[in-house]
Each structure stands twice: as C-alpha cells, then as structure tokens.
Design an enzyme around this catalytic site. Structure first.
Site, PDB file in Angstrom:
ATOM      1  N   GLU A 102      -0.096  -1.792   5.057  1.00 12.77           N
ATOM      2  CA  GLU A 102      -0.672  -3.003   4.475  1.00 12.77           C
ATOM      3  C   GLU A 102      -0.721  -2.921   2.958  1.00 12.77           C
ATOM      4  O   GLU A 102      -0.874  -1.840   2.397  1.00 12.77           O
ATOM      5  CB  GLU A 102      -2.119  -3.158   4.953  1.00 12.77           C
ATOM      6  CG  GLU A 102      -2.243  -3.193   6.443  1.00 12.77           C
ATOM      7  CD  GLU A 102      -3.699  -3.140   6.890  1.00 12.77           C
ATOM      8  OE1 GLU A 102      -3.923  -3.104   8.092  1.00 12.77           O
ATOM      9  OE2 GLU A 102      -4.589  -3.122   6.026  1.00 12.77           O
ATOM     10  N   CYS A 347      -9.136  -1.760   4.078  1.00 10.02           N
ATOM     11  CA  CYS A 347      -8.170  -0.750   4.493  1.00 10.02           C
ATOM     12  C   CYS A 347      -7.938  -0.648   6.004  1.00 10.02           C
ATOM     13  O   CYS A 347      -8.833  -0.296   6.754  1.00 10.02           O
ATOM     14  CB  CYS A 347      -8.681   0.588   3.974  1.00 10.02           C
ATOM     15  SG  CYS A 347      -7.469   1.870   4.042  1.00 10.02           S
TER      16      CYS A 347
END
Ligand code: SAH
Length: 363
Positions: A102, A347
């Site tokens: 990501e 995260c």
C-alpha cells in the site's frame, strides 16, 4: 554506500525482464549511454506511462523493449480509494509476483503533498496494534518497487499541476530491515534527473533497530529519522511491541543520543495513542522525562482502530491532556491530524480488507 541512481534503476529494470543487470540490458538492446539517459528521464522526470510514448526513441527499439516485457513501473495499481474530503488517496499495488503493498497520498492545504510508501510486503516486527504487523512478513521490496509507489503518485499529481513535496517511509514494512534497498530508493527519490525530492523532505520511520540507527547516522544524509517509540518504559512497550525484547527503550534512546551527537539532526518520535494502554498521565510524565533537554520532537498519532485488533484509540480529550503534560515539560509536541480515517488509511488496513486471510498464513 552511494550508488548512481540511474545505474541502480537499470539494474532493477533489467532483473524484472530476466537480465542480470543494467549492463546486460544495455548490451541486449545495444543502448548507448545517451539512450539510457533518455529512457531514464522519460520514466522518472517526464513521468511518461510507457516506453511507446517516448517519441525520441526509434519505433523498432520501442517495439523490441515492449516485446521483452519492459515497463517503466514495477508496481501496478489495483485499488484506489479517495477519502470523502478528497485529501487522502490510498492505493493498493500489485508486485510482479502477486504480492501487494500500500501507499498513501496526502494533499495538505496549500501546495504540500506527502506520499507514504511501503518498504516490505508485510513486516516481521509484529506490533500488536498494527494490521501489517499482525499479517507477518513476506519479502523485501527492491529499490524500484519502493520508488515506483512514489512515481505513481507523482504522475497522478503532475496531471493536476502538482508535485510530491514530502516522502515518508511509514507504509508497510520496517525500512531498516531492508536497509540497502531503502537507501537505493532514497537515492532514486532524490535524483535531480528524476523526482528531485530534497533529503530534508524525506523521513524514514523505524521501530528502533539500534544497529541500523548507527549505520544511518554514518550516511551523513539530511534525511529525517523518526522512531516508533509508542511507550516510555519497557514495562508498557514490551506488552505490544515484541521488538522491545531485542532493543529496549534504554538502548533505543542511547542510539538516538548518539545519532544526534553525530548528525546534529532532530529525531522525531511517533507515539500512537492507545486508550488505557500508553495514554495515562504517568506515561506522559515518563515520556517527558525521556525527551526533555534533547533535540527531540514528539508526534502524537490518533490510532486508526483495526477491525480484529483489541485496541481502541484514546479519545480526543485524553490526547490533548497528554500533549499538555509534554508541552508543560517544554517537550516540542505535535498532535497529528488524522487523515483518511474513512478509508482505513493506516498501515496495512487496505490490504487487510482485500485479502483478510490470504496473508495471515505467511506470518
Ligand atoms: N516499521 C516502521 C514504519 C511503518 S509503520 C515503524 O515502525 O516506524 C509507520 C507508523 O504508523 C508507525 O509509527 C506505526 O506505529 C504507525 N501505525 C501502524 N498502525 C497504525 C494504526 N492502526 N493507527 C495509527 N498508526 C499506526
């Protein structure tokens, strides 16, 4: 360790198409140095999409490169989510072997933009509050796999007349656990023939790997260092950060003192506010005692709660009370604005949503 970013880029590009390195790549396609420069510039400065758009290159060369599978980017965007306020865009990227990482673009007021990038698929450090940590470690990213996340958002911004002003290594993974590739990515990000991002605008965040902090101090770079401290004592830190068994709070703080002595650069401490865990007045006083009198800055981070985790974020009043104790002790403190909460931008959260179980097994 300073490597020429262009050489590094061609080494990685070559490996992706089964060649040994950049020299083998140049030989295979009979590319003279000026050609290599043209290609590098088209990819990383002009930010073109594919080699076919590089009109200065002979058509046959473009066709040959395409036929071999040559591509400007090592990461492929597969999911994009934009927050309701439009300020945060989160991307999920697929790597050539199917792994996913990501990266997040934050567009602040004014012209400031920050891209948060991943350095590993997964993470080996298993912080209990972090979705990436809970999913386990898969593999290191190459320098270009790290850099290309920023390159993707640089292209997106360029289409709107904007550019990346800041980079933070706060995505998935532990940057100092993939040290060489991260330093290579820094060289690529910084290269004036590419994105040209100033070292002072790049921040590396670490869970506190003491030996690597020392190595980083020796690099003599103006890149910022952030430490994920999250607790002021071993008693609290060890309950949710397994790394504390290897490097405890005292060792991490000693490494930071040596870093400041060597570089004269400020250290940033990240502190995720976990309700009832590390957000008490006592913790704030202990943290103030650790910070006071040093070239340190504390960033208090509102916790983005994860669906299956046991933690809850501290409420806002608690965060401000905690900050007030630090400020009362004259510790420079910032309460971070929570961006992208509606798209789970913390995260590992997006990957956790799209692949909830698949990656657990790799832990
Ligand atoms: N491994 C590095 C960098 C990746 S995490 C490190 O530990 O610093 C980047 C930051 O995001 C860390 O401070 C981490 O503790 C924090 N973080 C992770 N999950 C979070 C969550 N759900 N909410 C808020 N911050 C989180």
């Amino acid at each position: 360790m300073t490597r020429d970013p262009q050489e590094l880029w061609f080494d990685d590009v070559a490996r992706r198409i089964g060649l040994a390195d950049g020299a083998a790549f140049a030989a295979a396609f009979e590319l003279r140095p000026y050609r290599l420069k043209q290609i590098y510039r088209a990819a990383n400065k002009e930010l073109l999409g594919t080699i076919d758009e590089v009109s200065t290159l002979p058509k046959e060369l473009r066709a040959a490169l395409l036929a071999r599978g040559f591509s400007f980017s090592s990461v492929e965007p597969i999911v994009m989510q934009r927050s309701g306020d439009g300020q945060t865009t989160k991307g999920l990227f697929k790597l050539h072997d199917g792994n996913e990482v990501e990266a997040v673009l934050m567009e602040h007021y004014g012209d400031r933009t920050t891209v948060c990038i991943s350095s590993q698929a997964g993470c080996a450090f298993a912080c209990a509050f972090c979705s990436t940590g809970q999913a386990g470690y898969t593999r290191n990213l190459s320098s270009t796999e790290i850099f290309d996340q920023a390159r993707f958002f640089a292209r997106d911004l360029a289409s709107r007349g904007k550019r990346i002003t800041n980079i933070v290594f706060m995505g998935m993974g532990e940057p100092f656990h993939n040290y060489d590739a991260v330093m290579g990515a820094v060289a690529l990000l910084h290269d004036p023939h590419g994105l040209g991002i100033g070292h002072r605008h790049i921040t590396i965040s670490t869970v506190g790997l003491v030996d690597r902090i020392a190595r980083f101090a020796d690099e003599g770079l103006q890149v910022n260092l952030a430490i994920s401290l999250h607790a002021p004592s071993d008693r609290v830190r060890k309950t949710f950060m397994p790394v504390n068994q290897k490097f405890d709070v005292g060792e991490v703080m000693a490494a930071c003192e040596r870093y400041v002595a060597k570089t004269n650069r400020k250290v940033f401490f990240e502190y995720v506010m976990l309700g009832g865990v590390n957000d008490t007045d006592e913790c704030a006083k202990e943290l103030a005692a650790l910070m006071r009198g040093h070239l340190y800055h504390v960033n208090l981070i509102p916790y983005n709660s994860t669906p299956d985790g046991p933690f809850a974020g501290s409420d806002e009043a608690r965060i401000w009370a905690f900050a007030a104790i630090l400020e009362g002790a004259k510790v420079p403190t910032t309460v971070r604005h929570n961006m992208g909460r509606d798209i789970s931008a913390a995260c590992g959260q997006l990957r956790a949503e799209t692949q909830p179980k698949a990656h657990k097994a790799t832990a």
